[in-house]
Write a protein that holds these residues in place. Structure first.
Motif: not given
Length: 298
Positions: A262-265, A270-272, A121-125, A226-242
């Motif tokens: 800063l946003g990319g970092g 978050a993904m790590l 969320m901070a990266a989104m901002a 199938v292999h990644v929980p929904p919340v973790s998937a949402a975090v990975i997908l949040s990299a779209q602005p990058l």
């Protein structure tokens, strides 16, 4: 890796969608985009929709309605909302997802995943609001519609991750949900007739939106979750602005500012937190039901 591909594909779609919407009605563009995607996947595996187990069609239709209504609301509201505010509001689904999961499904989220969601969320901002201040008036109805789309995207992520039918028949469920979105938006576009792209460049953009972002993107997401929980998937997908920013830098010579780094970092951190091992499997969330081997289809 599949979800990272989805994030990149959907990120690359944003500037193309924004450009085409200026020349085509929203419903027409969405109907053509999702219709082509559904037809391509159905043509590649003609037998994928035959003899499906009970519950597969309802799951696919529900997923299509959740995502289709969300995307339509977001696209319509974009006309009356600065793109930075729209992007940040839609991105809030990364926090809405664990909240909905807790309330509706009783899925617990570990502090580590909450921290990853907060970083996202901070990266989104950084990528949206902080880089797009002063873009114009914020319409409360448009903001409410965009927030509704974020809730629907979160619900879509949870249903996709929790659906046994989606885990067993990812290909068929992908075709059904894409077809559902095409039919829904086609009904909205039908009264005035379909407006087709007018230039070769617009057709190329529509091809990318249909094949890469929709057909391959939705299929990769269905298999990835199938292999990644929904919340973790949402975090990975949040990299779209990058990916949107990377495309702008590569194609439109947008400068690399401190905000970009800063946003990319923050997104990378978050993904790590999501992908690095943190303990025994299944800790902090409900264990998923076992997935039997996928049955072969045409």
């Amino acid at each position: 890796m599949l979800l990272i591909f989805v994030s990149a594909a959907w990120g690359s779609a944003f500037p193309l969608m924004k450009d085409l919407i200026a020349r085509m009605p929203v419903a027409d563009l969405l109907a053509e985009r999702y219709g082509i995607a559904a037809l391509v996947l159905a043509a590649l595996r003609p037998g994928s929709l035959r003899g499906l187990p009970e519950g597969t069609w309802p799951a696919g239709v529900l997923l299509g309605l959740l995502f289709g209504v969300g995307q339509t609301a977001q696209a319509v509201a974009l006309h009356d909302l600065p793109s930075s505010v729209s992007g940040f509001t839609v991105g809030s689904y990364v926090v809405i997802t664990p909240l909905l999961g807790l309330v509706l499904l009783g899925v617990r989220t570990s502090p580590r995943v909450w921290a990853a969601a907060a970083l996202a969320m901070a990266a989104m901002a950084v990528f949206t609001v902080l880089r797009g201040t002063g873009e114009g008036h914020v319409s409360p109805p448009a903001l409410a519609a965009t927030l509704l789309s974020a809730v629907l995207y979160a619900a879509h992520t949870l249903v996709l991750g929790d659906s046994r039918a989606a885990r067993q028949n990812a290909y068929a469920v992908t075709v059904i949900q894409l077809g559902t979105i095409a039919v829904m938006t086609g009904v909205l576009a039908a009264p005035d007739g379909l407006t087709l792209p007018a230039a070769p460049g617009d057709w190329a953009a529509l091809g990318h939106l249909s094949i890469v972002a929709c057909a391959l993107g939705f299929l990769a997401r269905s298999w990835g979750q199938v292999h990644v929980p929904p919340v973790s998937a949402a975090v990975i997908l949040s990299a779209q602005p990058l990916w949107v920013t990377a495309l702008a830098v590569a194609l439109y010579d947008e400068p690399l500012t401190a905000g970009v780094f800063l946003g990319g970092g923050l997104i990378a951190l978050a993904m790590l937190l999501i992908v690095l091992p943190a303990g025994p499997p299944g800790r902090g969330r409900r264990a998923p039901a076992p997935v039997p081997p996928s049955r072969p289809s045409g």
